[in-house]
Design an enzyme around this catalytic site. Structure first.
Site, PDB file in Angstrom:
ATOM      1  N   LYS A   1       0.949  -1.235  -0.193  1.00  0.00           N
ATOM      2  CA  LYS A   1      -0.083   0.000  -0.092  1.00  0.00           C
ATOM      3  C   LYS A   1       0.992   0.937  -0.137  1.00  0.00           C
ATOM      4  CE  LYS A   1      -2.038  -1.082   4.079  1.00  0.00           C
ATOM      5  NZ  LYS A   1      -1.278  -2.203   4.274  1.00  0.00           N
TER       6      LYS A   1
ATOM      7  N   ARG B   1     -10.260   0.644   8.821  1.00  0.00           N
ATOM      8  CA  ARG B   1      -9.809  -1.100   8.693  1.00  0.00           C
ATOM      9  C   ARG B   1     -10.288  -1.274   9.474  1.00  0.00           C
ATOM     10  NH1 ARG B   1      -3.825   0.092   8.717  1.00  0.00           N
ATOM     11  NH2 ARG B   1      -2.474  -1.884   9.329  1.00  0.00           N
TER      12      ARG B   1
ATOM     13  N   ARG C   1      11.845  -5.225   4.803  1.00  0.00           N
ATOM     14  CA  ARG C   1      11.601  -3.502   4.634  1.00  0.00           C
ATOM     15  C   ARG C   1      12.713  -3.159   5.205  1.00  0.00           C
ATOM     16  NH1 ARG C   1       5.113  -1.745   5.915  1.00  0.00           N
ATOM     17  NH2 ARG C   1       5.732  -3.253   7.892  1.00  0.00           N
TER      18      ARG C   1
ATOM     19  N   ARG D   1      10.820  -1.291  10.823  1.00  0.00           N
ATOM     20  CA  ARG D   1      10.063  -0.877  12.316  1.00  0.00           C
ATOM     21  C   ARG D   1       9.266  -1.897  13.258  1.00  0.00           C
ATOM     22  NH1 ARG D   1       4.483   0.511   8.653  1.00  0.00           N
ATOM     23  NH2 ARG D   1       2.835  -0.454   9.854  1.00  0.00           N
TER      24      ARG D   1
ATOM     25  N   ARG E   1      -0.568  -8.822  13.407  1.00  0.00           N
ATOM     26  CA  ARG E   1      -1.857  -8.292  12.275  1.00  0.00           C
ATOM     27  C   ARG E   1      -1.963  -8.465  10.699  1.00  0.00           C
ATOM     28  NH1 ARG E   1       3.996  -5.187  10.762  1.00  0.00           N
ATOM     29  NH2 ARG E   1       2.755  -4.178   9.105  1.00  0.00           N
TER      30      ARG E   1
HETATM   31  P1  AP5 Z   1       4.701  -2.143   1.712  1.00  0.00           P
HETATM   32  O1  AP5 Z   1       4.369  -0.836   0.596  1.00  0.00           O
HETATM   33  O2  AP5 Z   1       5.356  -1.093   3.031  1.00  0.00           O
HETATM   34  O3  AP5 Z   1       3.155  -2.250   2.787  1.00  0.00           O
HETATM   35  P2  AP5 Z   1       2.242  -1.526   3.471  1.00  0.00           P
HETATM   36  O4  AP5 Z   1       0.924  -2.628   2.662  1.00  0.00           O
HETATM   37  O5  AP5 Z   1       2.162  -0.858   3.343  1.00  0.00           O
HETATM   38  O6  AP5 Z   1       2.206  -2.327   4.403  1.00  0.00           O
HETATM   39  P3  AP5 Z   1       2.831  -2.079   6.346  1.00  0.00           P
HETATM   40  O7  AP5 Z   1       2.930  -3.178   7.095  1.00  0.00           O
HETATM   41  O8  AP5 Z   1       2.356  -0.499   5.949  1.00  0.00           O
HETATM   42  O9  AP5 Z   1       0.953  -2.203   6.309  1.00  0.00           O
HETATM   43  P4  AP5 Z   1      -0.028  -2.351   7.271  1.00  0.00           P
HETATM   44  O10 AP5 Z   1      -0.758  -2.050   7.438  1.00  0.00           O
HETATM   45  O11 AP5 Z   1       0.301  -3.195   8.732  1.00  0.00           O
HETATM   46  O12 AP5 Z   1       0.603  -0.754   8.485  1.00  0.00           O
HETATM   47  P5  AP5 Z   1       0.013   0.395   8.918  1.00  0.00           P
HETATM   48  O13 AP5 Z   1       1.309   1.895   8.554  1.00  0.00           O
HETATM   49  O14 AP5 Z   1      -1.062   0.773   8.186  1.00  0.00           O
HETATM   50  O15 AP5 Z   1       5.492  -2.783   1.093  1.00  0.00           O
HETATM   51  C1  AP5 Z   1       6.520  -3.897   2.082  1.00  0.00           C
HETATM   52  C2  AP5 Z   1       7.376  -4.588   1.620  1.00  0.00           C
HETATM   53  O16 AP5 Z   1       7.494  -5.394   0.695  1.00  0.00           O
HETATM   54  C3  AP5 Z   1       8.350  -3.678   1.488  1.00  0.00           C
HETATM   55  O17 AP5 Z   1       9.571  -3.256   2.263  1.00  0.00           O
HETATM   56  C4  AP5 Z   1       8.439  -2.646   0.180  1.00  0.00           C
HETATM   57  O18 AP5 Z   1       9.847  -2.322  -0.800  1.00  0.00           O
HETATM   58  C5  AP5 Z   1       8.232  -4.248  -0.452  1.00  0.00           C
HETATM   59  N1  AP5 Z   1       7.383  -4.553  -1.818  1.00  0.00           N
HETATM   60  C6  AP5 Z   1       6.328  -3.750  -2.190  1.00  0.00           C
HETATM   61  N2  AP5 Z   1       5.470  -4.530  -2.933  1.00  0.00           N
HETATM   62  C7  AP5 Z   1       6.685  -5.362  -3.985  1.00  0.00           C
HETATM   63  C8  AP5 Z   1       6.467  -6.053  -4.589  1.00  0.00           C
HETATM   64  N3  AP5 Z   1       5.551  -5.922  -6.256  1.00  0.00           N
HETATM   65  N4  AP5 Z   1       8.023  -6.941  -4.232  1.00  0.00           N
HETATM   66  C9  AP5 Z   1       8.608  -6.855  -3.771  1.00  0.00           C
HETATM   67  N5  AP5 Z   1       8.307  -6.229  -2.808  1.00  0.00           N
HETATM   68  C10 AP5 Z   1       7.459  -5.598  -2.810  1.00  0.00           C
HETATM   69  O19 AP5 Z   1      -0.280   0.231  10.426  1.00  0.00           O
HETATM   70  C11 AP5 Z   1       0.087   0.113  11.668  1.00  0.00           C
HETATM   71  C12 AP5 Z   1      -0.602  -0.196  12.703  1.00  0.00           C
HETATM   72  O20 AP5 Z   1      -1.456   0.920  13.192  1.00  0.00           O
HETATM   73  C13 AP5 Z   1      -1.579  -1.119  12.616  1.00  0.00           C
HETATM   74  O21 AP5 Z   1      -0.683  -3.108  12.902  1.00  0.00           O
HETATM   75  C14 AP5 Z   1      -2.612  -0.075  13.631  1.00  0.00           C
HETATM   76  O22 AP5 Z   1      -2.042  -1.055  14.782  1.00  0.00           O
HETATM   77  C15 AP5 Z   1      -2.348   1.379  13.102  1.00  0.00           C
HETATM   78  N6  AP5 Z   1      -3.749   1.567  12.580  1.00  0.00           N
HETATM   79  C16 AP5 Z   1      -3.258   2.451  11.162  1.00  0.00           C
HETATM   80  N7  AP5 Z   1      -4.287   2.205  10.834  1.00  0.00           N
HETATM   81  C17 AP5 Z   1      -5.019   2.300  11.540  1.00  0.00           C
HETATM   82  C18 AP5 Z   1      -6.451   2.240  11.858  1.00  0.00           C
HETATM   83  N8  AP5 Z   1      -7.184   3.199  10.791  1.00  0.00           N
HETATM   84  N9  AP5 Z   1      -6.989   1.580  12.713  1.00  0.00           N
HETATM   85  C19 AP5 Z   1      -6.424   1.239  13.473  1.00  0.00           C
HETATM   86  N10 AP5 Z   1      -5.473   0.862  13.808  1.00  0.00           N
HETATM   87  C20 AP5 Z   1      -4.406   1.423  12.782  1.00  0.00           C
HETATM   88 MG    MG Z   2       2.438   0.733   4.715  1.00  0.00          MG
END
Ligand code: AP5
Ligand code: MG
Length: 210
Positions: free
Chosen positions: A13, A88, A122, A155, A166
């Site tokens: 994402k 979410r 990552r 992270r 997660r």
């Molecule tokens: P990356 O692009 O970083 O993936 P992502 O989908 O953004 O993954 P996240 O871990 O950020 O998602 P998340 O939803 O768990 O975390 P968030 O920060 O939102 O890609 C991942 C890796 O793969 C990278 O190294 C990249 O380079 C590589 N990659 C990408 N595309 C590729 C490809 N095609 N091929 C190969 N490699 C590739 O949330 C964190 C925490 O915050 C949650 O757990 C929760 O506790 C809290 N939180 C956030 N939002 C909310 C909400 N709305 N409500 C409640 N709690 C929330």
């Molecule tokens: Mg992300």
């Protein structure tokens, strides 16, 4: 355009949002990043959110919605935005509908087996938040950001046991909201590919932006 990006942790994402910002000329708002900033600034909200994030659980709806509502009032969001990681839960989706009308919801799909490999490699920039991968998207200089020269870190929630939590939270609480958006006729899907650029092609095709 007001766009929502859905998908499991590690689906890409944040990575795809970086491209969409340039393409659509609108900002991307990651609630995960807003929460991590609140934690590093030791704000009251950050202190409340920390234990949930560290364990891989969702932060309570009212905390996240308040944070997002404030961010959407800023000037740069007036012509549209990309929401990365929000909503979410069903309750968040309904609250968002009361704040504004979303145009499209793109779900980036990736099988659970691939996620551990993605997230364990990552590396994230401390400065601008750009995301790298040791194998799939390495920075030019080890542990230094190509875009801003900031240091790269791992992270805190990218530990194997937290990743598993997660992922199960995603399947239980977030995946069901795809049906909510499908019923509204707003859902489209793109499948995560082995290569970042190939995934971008899928994303642009799904959004009708090729
Ligand atoms: P990356 O692009 O970083 O993936 P992502 O989908 O953004 O993954 P996240 O871990 O950020 O998602 P998340 O939803 O768990 O975390 P968030 O920060 O939102 O890609 C991942 C890796 O793969 C990278 O190294 C990249 O380079 C590589 N990659 C990408 N595309 C590729 C490809 N095609 N091929 C190969 N490699 C590739 O949330 C964190 C925490 O915050 C949650 O757990 C929760 O506790 C809290 N939180 C956030 N939002 C909310 C909400 N709305 N409500 C409640 N709690 C929330
Ligand atoms: Mg992300």
């Amino acid at each position: 355009m007001k766009l929502v990006l859905l998908g499991p942790p590690g689906a890409g994402k944040g990575t795809q949002a970086e491209t969409l910002i340039d393409r659509l000329k609108i900002p991307a708002i990651s609630t995960g990043m807003l929460l991590r900033n609140a934690i590093s600034n030791k704000t009251e909200l950050g202190l409340k959110a920390k234990s949930f994030i560290d364990s891989g659980d969702l932060v309570p709806d009212e905390l996240v919605v308040g944070l997002l509502r404030e961010r959407l009032l800023e000037e740069d969001c007036q012509n549209g935005f990309i929401l990365d990681g929000f909503p979410r839960t069903q309750a968040q989706a309904e609250m968002l509908d009361k704040i504004c009308a979303i145009d499209k919801v793109l779900s980036i799909e990736l099988a659970d087996e691939k996620i551990l490999q993605r997230l364990s490699g990552r590396r994230v920039c401390n400065g601008c938040g750009a995301s790298y991968h040791t194998i799939f998207k390495p920075s030019k200089v080890d542990m230094i950001c190509d875009s801003c020269g900031g240091g790269l870190t791992i992270r805190d929630d990218d530990k194997p046991e937290t990743i598993k939590r997660r992922l199960s939270v995603y399947h239980e609480q977030t995946e069901p909201i795809k049906a909510y958006y499908k019923a509204q006729g707003k859902l489209c899907e793109a499948y995560g590919q082995e290569d970042v650029k190939d995934t971008t092609k899928e994303v642009l095709k799904a959004l009708g932006l090729e």
